[in-house]
Write a protein that holds these residues in place. Structure first.
Motif, PDB file in Angstrom:
ATOM      1  N   PHE A  46       0.835  -1.201   0.000  1.00 12.11           N
ATOM      2  CA  PHE A  46       0.000   0.000   0.000  1.00 12.11           C
ATOM      3  C   PHE A  46       0.869   1.250   0.000  1.00 12.11           C
ATOM      4  O   PHE A  46       1.848   1.362   0.722  1.00 12.11           O
ATOM      5  N   SER A  47       0.446   2.196  -0.809  1.00  6.09           N
ATOM      6  CA  SER A  47       1.117   3.484  -0.883  1.00  6.09           C
ATOM      7  C   SER A  47       0.057   4.567  -0.787  1.00  6.09           C
ATOM      8  O   SER A  47      -1.047   4.422  -1.334  1.00  6.09           O
ATOM      9  N   SER A  48       0.371   5.672  -0.127  1.00  5.65           N
ATOM     10  CA  SER A  48      -0.579   6.765   0.017  1.00  5.65           C
ATOM     11  C   SER A  48      -1.070   7.192  -1.358  1.00  5.65           C
ATOM     12  O   SER A  48      -0.282   7.364  -2.287  1.00  5.65           O
ATOM     13  N   GLY A  49      -2.360   7.312  -1.500  1.00  3.91           N
ATOM     14  CA  GLY A  49      -2.960   7.683  -2.786  1.00  3.91           C
ATOM     15  C   GLY A  49      -3.547   6.498  -3.524  1.00  3.91           C
ATOM     16  O   GLY A  49      -4.286   6.682  -4.502  1.00  3.91           O
ATOM     17  N   ASP A  50      -3.241   5.271  -3.097  1.00  5.66           N
ATOM     18  CA  ASP A  50      -3.849   4.095  -3.732  1.00  5.66           C
ATOM     19  C   ASP A  50      -5.361   4.141  -3.520  1.00  5.66           C
ATOM     20  O   ASP A  50      -5.837   4.591  -2.469  1.00  5.66           O
ATOM     21  N   PRO A  51      -6.146   3.674  -4.503  1.00  2.00           N
ATOM     22  CA  PRO A  51      -7.607   3.748  -4.380  1.00  2.00           C
ATOM     23  C   PRO A  51      -8.184   2.783  -3.339  1.00  2.00           C
ATOM     24  O   PRO A  51      -9.308   2.964  -2.888  1.00  2.00           O
ATOM     25  N   GLU A  52      -7.435   1.766  -2.960  1.00  2.00           N
ATOM     26  CA  GLU A  52      -7.919   0.823  -1.949  1.00  2.00           C
ATOM     27  C   GLU A  52      -6.739   0.222  -1.217  1.00  2.00           C
ATOM     28  O   GLU A  52      -5.601   0.276  -1.691  1.00  2.00           O
ATOM     29  N   VAL A  53      -7.049  -0.347  -0.053  1.00  2.00           N
ATOM     30  CA  VAL A  53      -6.017  -0.984   0.758  1.00  2.00           C
ATOM     31  C   VAL A  53      -6.611  -2.215   1.426  1.00  2.00           C
ATOM     32  O   VAL A  53      -7.768  -2.218   1.840  1.00  2.00           O
ATOM     33  N   ASN A  54      -5.803  -3.252   1.496  1.00  2.00           N
ATOM     34  CA  ASN A  54      -6.195  -4.450   2.231  1.00  2.00           C
ATOM     35  C   ASN A  54      -5.541  -4.393   3.610  1.00  2.00           C
ATOM     36  O   ASN A  54      -4.357  -4.056   3.730  1.00  2.00           O
ATOM     37  N   PHE A  55      -6.324  -4.691   4.626  1.00  2.00           N
ATOM     38  CA  PHE A  55      -5.792  -4.684   5.983  1.00  2.00           C
ATOM     39  C   PHE A  55      -6.452  -5.801   6.776  1.00  2.00           C
ATOM     40  O   PHE A  55      -7.500  -6.312   6.411  1.00  2.00           O
ATOM     41  N   THR A  56      -5.816  -6.156   7.878  1.00  2.00           N
ATOM     42  CA  THR A  56      -6.334  -7.185   8.770  1.00  2.00           C
ATOM     43  C   THR A  56      -6.260  -6.664  10.202  1.00  2.00           C
ATOM     44  O   THR A  56      -5.245  -6.079  10.591  1.00  2.00           O
ATOM     45  N   LEU A  57      -7.326  -6.872  10.935  1.00  2.00           N
ATOM     46  CA  LEU A  57      -7.336  -6.598  12.370  1.00  2.00           C
ATOM     47  C   LEU A  57      -7.303  -7.942  13.074  1.00  2.00           C
ATOM     48  O   LEU A  57      -8.134  -8.799  12.813  1.00  2.00           O
ATOM     49  N   LYS A  58      -6.328  -8.132  13.957  1.00  2.00           N
ATOM     50  CA  LYS A  58      -6.221  -9.387  14.701  1.00  2.00           C
ATOM     51  C   LYS A  58      -6.421  -9.115  16.180  1.00  2.00           C
ATOM     52  O   LYS A  58      -5.815  -8.209  16.745  1.00  2.00           O
ATOM     53  N   VAL A  59      -7.269  -9.931  16.794  1.00  2.00           N
ATOM     54  CA  VAL A  59      -7.493  -9.823  18.239  1.00  2.00           C
ATOM     55  C   VAL A  59      -6.287 -10.427  18.950  1.00  2.00           C
ATOM     56  O   VAL A  59      -5.870 -11.541  18.642  1.00  2.00           O
ATOM     57  N   VAL A  60      -5.707  -9.688  19.883  1.00  2.00           N
ATOM     58  CA  VAL A  60      -4.525 -10.144  20.606  1.00  2.00           C
ATOM     59  C   VAL A  60      -4.901 -11.207  21.635  1.00  2.00           C
ATOM     60  O   VAL A  60      -4.359 -12.301  21.641  1.00  2.00           O
TER      61      VAL A  60
END
Length: 195
Positions: free
Chosen positions: A11-25
């Motif tokens: 991911f780079s700033s300005g990309d139209p979308e981003v993939n992310f994951t939230l993980k419970v600790v």
């Protein structure tokens, strides 16, 4: 904060979308995260993600079977309670952690406990060795495995002691000589005499 945020490395700033994951600790605890992104027009968009952990309690914390005679099953009960008052909790499987040849739990699941519901479970011990065996009951919940009741048992072989008696000389044609003998249990477990 009970979440880890992982963003796609490409991911780079300005990309139209981003993939992310939230993980419970820690899956035994509730968690909440707010993800805020900025659109190309400068507008902020927020999305809240919430994780609500299953919560169960158990009583007693330890079931001690004491000392049992070898190969003699013994059963005791323990209780598991759904601590959530607003939703059910499903125990997908209930089992012992390590010594399934010594301990068994029933029912094995799946078991659904309604809000605030309490249910009895049965632990059975059958042992073939003398040393103390300790294990833990594991409840497999939807998102994590919960260690619950500790189980303990020790095995012992029954020992019989019979007193000495002087029978004297008994002729072969004799109908028999009656004498009293003392039979004692020399162990900490029940001794059963048959015949």
């Amino acid at each position: 904060n009970n979440y880890l945020l992982e963003v796609d490395e490409s991911f780079s700033s300005g990309d139209p979308e981003v993939n992310f994951t939230l993980k419970v600790v820690d899956k035994t605890k509730d968690a909440s995260a707010i993800v805020r992104v900025v659109t190309r027009s400068g507008k902020y968009v927020e999305k809240t993600y919430t994780y609500i952990a299953d919560k169960i309690s158990w009583s007693p914390s330890r079931v001690d079977f004491g000392t049992l005679a070898f190969n003699t099953p013994n059963s005791k009960t323990f209780t598991i309670k759904n601590e959530k008052t607003d939703r059910p909790v499903t125990i997908n499987k209930i089992r012992v952690q390590a010594n399934n040849t010594v301990f068994a739990v029933s029912p094995e699941g799946p078991v659904t406990l309604g809000p605030g519901e309490t249910r009895d479970f049965t632990a059975t011990a059958i042992i073939q060795t003398a040393p103390l065996v300790v294990d833990t009951v594991i409840c497999e919940l939807a998102c994590y495995n919960q260690k619950t009741v500790e189980l303990r048992v020790r095995g012992e072989e029954p020992t019989i002691y019979v007193s000495d008696v002087d029978w004297g000389t008994v002729p072969a044609s004799s109908p028999g000589v009656e004498r009293r003998v003392k039979i004692m249990n020399g162990s900490n477990v029940q001794l059963v005499l048959t015949g």
